[in-house]
Write a protein that holds these residues in place. Structure first.
Motif, PDB file in Angstrom:
ATOM      1  N   VAL A   1      87.311  98.162   2.939  1.00 49.11           N
ATOM      2  CA  VAL A   1      88.350  97.692   3.864  1.00 49.11           C
ATOM      3  C   VAL A   1      89.383  98.668   3.812  1.00 49.11           C
ATOM      4  CG1 VAL A   1      90.231  95.889   3.836  1.00 49.11           C
ATOM      5  CG2 VAL A   1      87.975  95.369   3.205  1.00 49.11           C
ATOM      6  N   ASN A   2      89.722  99.352   3.005  1.00 46.96           N
ATOM      7  CA  ASN A   2      90.999 100.229   2.693  1.00 46.96           C
ATOM      8  C   ASN A   2      90.552 101.641   3.341  1.00 46.96           C
ATOM      9  OD1 ASN A   2      92.734  98.216   1.950  1.00 46.96           O
ATOM     10  ND2 ASN A   2      92.418  98.956  -0.251  1.00 46.96           N
ATOM     11  N   THR A   3      90.167 101.653   4.489  1.00 47.79           N
ATOM     12  CA  THR A   3      89.763 103.275   4.862  1.00 47.79           C
ATOM     13  C   THR A   3      90.790 103.623   5.908  1.00 47.79           C
ATOM     14  OG1 THR A   3      88.306 102.217   6.851  1.00 47.79           O
ATOM     15  CG2 THR A   3      87.219 102.989   4.612  1.00 47.79           C
ATOM     16  N   PHE A   4      91.142 104.720   5.778  1.00 48.70           N
ATOM     17  CA  PHE A   4      92.257 105.347   6.869  1.00 48.70           C
ATOM     18  C   PHE A   4      91.839 106.263   7.471  1.00 48.70           C
ATOM     19  CE2 PHE A   4      94.545 103.148   3.367  1.00 48.70           C
ATOM     20  CZ  PHE A   4      95.791 103.069   3.720  1.00 48.70           C
ATOM     21  N   PRO A   5      92.459 106.744   9.068  1.00 47.11           N
ATOM     22  CA  PRO A   5      92.211 107.727   9.666  1.00 47.11           C
ATOM     23  C   PRO A   5      92.615 109.092   9.057  1.00 47.11           C
ATOM     24  CG  PRO A   5      93.983 106.364  10.553  1.00 47.11           C
ATOM     25  CD  PRO A   5      93.425 105.726   9.544  1.00 47.11           C
ATOM     26  N   PHE A   6      93.437 108.890   7.882  1.00 48.34           N
ATOM     27  CA  PHE A   6      93.600 110.152   7.148  1.00 48.34           C
ATOM     28  C   PHE A   6      93.656 109.883   5.646  1.00 48.34           C
ATOM     29  CE2 PHE A   6      97.357 107.571   8.833  1.00 48.34           C
ATOM     30  CZ  PHE A   6      97.898 107.246   7.378  1.00 48.34           C
ATOM     31  N   SER A   7      93.974 111.006   4.696  1.00 45.06           N
ATOM     32  CA  SER A   7      93.986 110.564   3.396  1.00 45.06           C
ATOM     33  C   SER A   7      95.416 109.835   3.112  1.00 45.06           C
ATOM     34  CB  SER A   7      93.754 111.920   2.475  1.00 45.06           C
ATOM     35  OG  SER A   7      92.481 112.636   3.142  1.00 45.06           O
TER      36      SER A   7
ATOM     37  N   VAL B   1      98.229 108.817   1.021  1.00 41.21           N
ATOM     38  CA  VAL B   1      99.095 109.327  -0.154  1.00 41.21           C
ATOM     39  C   VAL B   1      99.598 107.781  -0.920  1.00 41.21           C
ATOM     40  CG1 VAL B   1     101.293 110.599  -0.846  1.00 41.21           C
ATOM     41  CG2 VAL B   1     100.138 111.086   1.373  1.00 41.21           C
TER      42      VAL B   1
ATOM     43  N   ASP C   1      89.697 110.689  -1.700  1.00 39.69           N
ATOM     44  CA  ASP C   1      90.056 110.868  -0.594  1.00 39.69           C
ATOM     45  C   ASP C   1      91.468 110.464  -0.550  1.00 39.69           C
ATOM     46  OD1 ASP C   1      89.902 111.379   2.174  1.00 39.69           O
ATOM     47  OD2 ASP C   1      90.123 109.232   2.792  1.00 39.69           O
ATOM     48  N   ALA C   2      91.987 110.281  -1.694  1.00 42.25           N
ATOM     49  CA  ALA C   2      93.533 109.680  -1.832  1.00 42.25           C
ATOM     50  C   ALA C   2      94.409 110.862  -2.165  1.00 42.25           C
ATOM     51  CB  ALA C   2      93.703 108.625  -2.603  1.00 42.25           C
TER      52      ALA C   2
ATOM     53  N   ASP D   1     102.012 106.537   1.486  1.00 45.41           N
ATOM     54  CA  ASP D   1     101.738 105.964   2.786  1.00 45.41           C
ATOM     55  C   ASP D   1     101.321 104.666   2.158  1.00 45.41           C
ATOM     56  OD1 ASP D   1     101.839 107.884   4.635  1.00 45.41           O
ATOM     57  OD2 ASP D   1      99.899 108.831   3.641  1.00 45.41           O
TER      58      ASP D   1
ATOM     59  N   LEU E   1     101.787 100.455   3.726  1.00 41.68           N
ATOM     60  CA  LEU E   1     100.737  99.734   3.138  1.00 41.68           C
ATOM     61  C   LEU E   1     101.023  99.269   1.777  1.00 41.68           C
ATOM     62  CD1 LEU E   1      97.711  98.934   4.639  1.00 41.68           C
ATOM     63  CD2 LEU E   1      96.965 100.156   2.772  1.00 41.68           C
TER      64      LEU E   1
END
Lengths: 270, 364
Positions: free
Chosen positions: A157-163, A165, A184-185, A196, A217
């Motif tokens: 569920v927690n996928t981002f268009p960026f990495s 923070v 990826d974090a 973020d 978030l």
């Protein structure tokens, strides 16, 4: 208490020297049998792992021994591909000349748990089971396979268009790999970037949000029951955030033995 | 008394409402900043269809926040909206919003902003012929009806020379993103190096990444950040990237949100992005490098791109042919030592003059 080593002979021999007697050392013929009674694993040399080993690793608390930088690359790869997940039950320790300042993987700091590769490590493994790392209340009682189930759902569920923070309290960050793909974090504190995303257990919501008001978030891993119902969590987030909040997603993983529910709540802030 | 309004028509989010910001969003912010002294009100405008397209996807969030300067209008209501506004200025950055043009030209002033040569990009990216033809047609339509045309830099002006020949009002307005004010009390130490892999289908920077991999094997005292997604093994860069991710002092990050990217740039001494110069690169103005210069980091790029005409000289180093490890090392050492400080100051002044340039929106 039975501890099984997975790894090439040379590394295991190196690990158990000097003056440390091998802990439940079994020859390969009886490996499967010994695994049946194991309660702990030590994985030395990640590059030698096979697909079947992951089935065992995802069931049992594990110490990952990094014997070289290549091992770290393998660890990152396995996590990225979703085969492995680091939970508060796992530890990472470095062997020999591996640089313990992980600039390329700052999250490793959350998982060393004060362990060093000394003879006392194996003595400790032999005598007392190692417990969970500091984790939000209640999470140190949840077994590793359940946390892995939680991680699989949360990461999807927690996928981002960026990495993203990520920031949170020390105990909440033990769950970083259960909430995001940790490779990826970016770690807010160690890499000095504004966060973020936040990870906060229900009791830490106010403190975490006031420490990082700019985050957009909030992931709340929670054990929901009569004392902490979901409505209460929602009220606390809405009051502490001081801006509109939107509950994006609720992942209910399953019922725990005491009839409470393990859930992950993802909030969008602002 | 009528209110003088200016609308910046966006096809990407500005940083005001989202932390996923791309070049068109940064450009929209720049234009809004430049327009504010000339108008009573400056607002961003986005079509509902475009907004839905950007918000769609498996991702957790676009992290949108509401702001009263950011308007989203339903496509069906565009005509009503335009007819209800007093005569205003509409700035179109890139010609995507062609549907708004025909109602706008009747009562309003239209400014067409050419940020990048879209047709050339599509050609280099091997897009299909209909897509290229559409881009070309829209570009021509906008040129025909625009009251003023803004061009991104001198080199783009030369590229579009034949198109702009019968335009009466053309202003060169180079790309310069705004730098948000830093919230840290004292400027952080600049001790990082940031470098990138290729972003577009038509850029190729394998030689640069190979040289970086070779250099970083030996240069273990430098903190380097590689901003790149993992590439598939068919990709020519993947070999260099898989070497780079094993080096202890290289941190790979996929990409960052806008505030995190800005804070990383504040801690960078040097930012490096080099790719082989092709038809499209000749005119390109790299957003990554412009952003870096805006926040005060020295840059390493390729000579012969659209950036040659920027800042009155490069604040950093360039390389015409594929850079070798020695060249990159020299740049990194110079950047960390602060050799480029006077150049960066000059570039900062150039940027400031650009943002305060009254001729961009004056007289509309």
């Amino acid at each position: 208490m039975s501890c099984v080593f997975i790894g090439p002979d040379a590394v295991v021999r190196k690990l158990t020297q000097p003056n440390v007697s091998p802990v439940d050392w079994k020859d390969p013929a009886s490996f499967q049998k010994s695994l049946r009674f194991a309660t702990r694993l030590v994985v030395a040399g990640l590059r030698g792992l096979s697909d079947r080993d992951f089935l065992a690793i995802n069931q049992l608390p594990t110490v990952f021994v990094l014997t070289s930088g290549v091992d770290l690359t393998h660890l990152i790869m396995h996590i990225q591909h979703g085969r492995l997940c680091l939970t508060p039950w796992d530890r990472i320790v470095c062997l020999g000349d591996v640089d313990p300042h992980f600039f390329r993987a700052p999250w490793i700091g959350f998982f060393n748990g004060g362990l060093t590769l000394e003879p006392s490590l194996f003595a400790a493994l032999k005598e007392t089971p190692w417990g969970s790392l500091p984790a939000p209340a209640g999470f140190d009682k949840i077994a590793k396979p359940t946390l892995i189930k939680f991680a699989i759902k949360m990461r999807a569920v927690n996928t981002f268009p960026f990495s993203p923070v990520v920031a949170g309290s020390k105990s909440a960050l033990g769950l970083i790999d259960c909430c995001f793909d940790v490779t990826d974090a970016v770690v807010s504190g160690a890499e000095m970037m504004p966060p973020d995303a936040l990870i906060a257990a229900p009791e830490e919501i106010e403190a975490t949000l006031s420490a990082h008001p700019q985050a957009t978030l909030l992931v709340c891993p929670a054990i929901v029951n009569g004392d902490i119902p979901m409505e209460l969590i929602h009220r606390r987030v809405a009051l502490a955030a001081r801006r509109p909040v939107n509950l994006l997603n609720v992942n209910a993983i399953g019922t725990l033995p005491d009839q409470s529910v393990l859930a992950g709540l993802t909030y969008e802030l602002g | 008394m009528t209110v003088m309004k200016c609308f910046i028509v966006c096809n990407m989010f500005p940083a005001l409402v989202s932390n996923v910001v791309r070049a068109p969003g940064l450009r929209a912010e720049q234009l809004a900043f430049q327009a504010r002294p000339h108008f009573d009100q400056v607002q961003y405008l986005m079509l509902r269809s475009r907004y839905d397209l950007l918000c769609r996807g498996p991702q957790v969030t676009s992290n949108l926040t509401a702001h009263r300067d950011f308007l989203v209008i339903d496509d069906a209501r565009v005509k009503d909206f335009l007819n209800r506004q007093p005569p205003s200025v509409f700035v179109f950055s890139q010609p995507e919003m062609a549907g708004m043009l025909s109602p706008a030209i009747k009562r309003h002033t239209v400014v067409y902003d050419i940020l990048a040569p879209k047709e050339l990009e599509l050609r280099s990216g091997k897009a299909d012929a209909t897509q290229i033809a559409t881009a070309k047609r829209r570009h021509q339509t906008f040129l025909k009806f625009a009251d003023r045309v803004l061009v991104n830099g001198e080199k783009n002006r030369l590229l579009f020379e034949s198109d702009l020949a019968d335009q009466k009002d053309v202003v060169t307005n180079a790309f310069c993103p705004l730098t948000p004010p830093s919230d840290s009390p004292e400027p952080p130490k600049r001790d990082h190096i940031l470098f990138f892999s290729s972003a577009q289908k038509w850029t190729q920077n394998t030689p640069f990444l190979d040289a970086m991999a070779e250099l970083m094997e030996t240069k273990s005292d430098v903190k380097a950040v590689l901003m790149s997604p993992l590439k598939h093994h068919e990709d020519p860069e993947s070999l260099a990237i898989s070497q780079l991710i094993q080096i202890p002092n290289v941190r790979r990050i996929k990409s960052l949100s806008y505030p995190a990217h800005v804070s990383l740039l504040e801690r960078c001494a040097g930012v490096m992005d080099w790719s082989i110069v092709n038809d499209e690169r000749v005119n390109s103005t790299s957003t990554r490098l412009i952003q870096a210069v805006g926040s005060g980091a020295a840059i390493f790029g390729n000579a012969g791109t659209g950036l040659d005409a920027f800042w009155g000289g490069y604040p950093g180093a360039t390389s015409q042919d594929a850079p070798n490890a020695a060249k990159l090392e020299a740049f990194i050492d110079d950047a960390l030592a602060g050799t480029f400080a006077p150049d960066l100051e000059r570039a900062g002044n150039w940027n400031r003059q650009l943002l305060e340039n009254p001729s961009v929106f004056g007289g509309l």
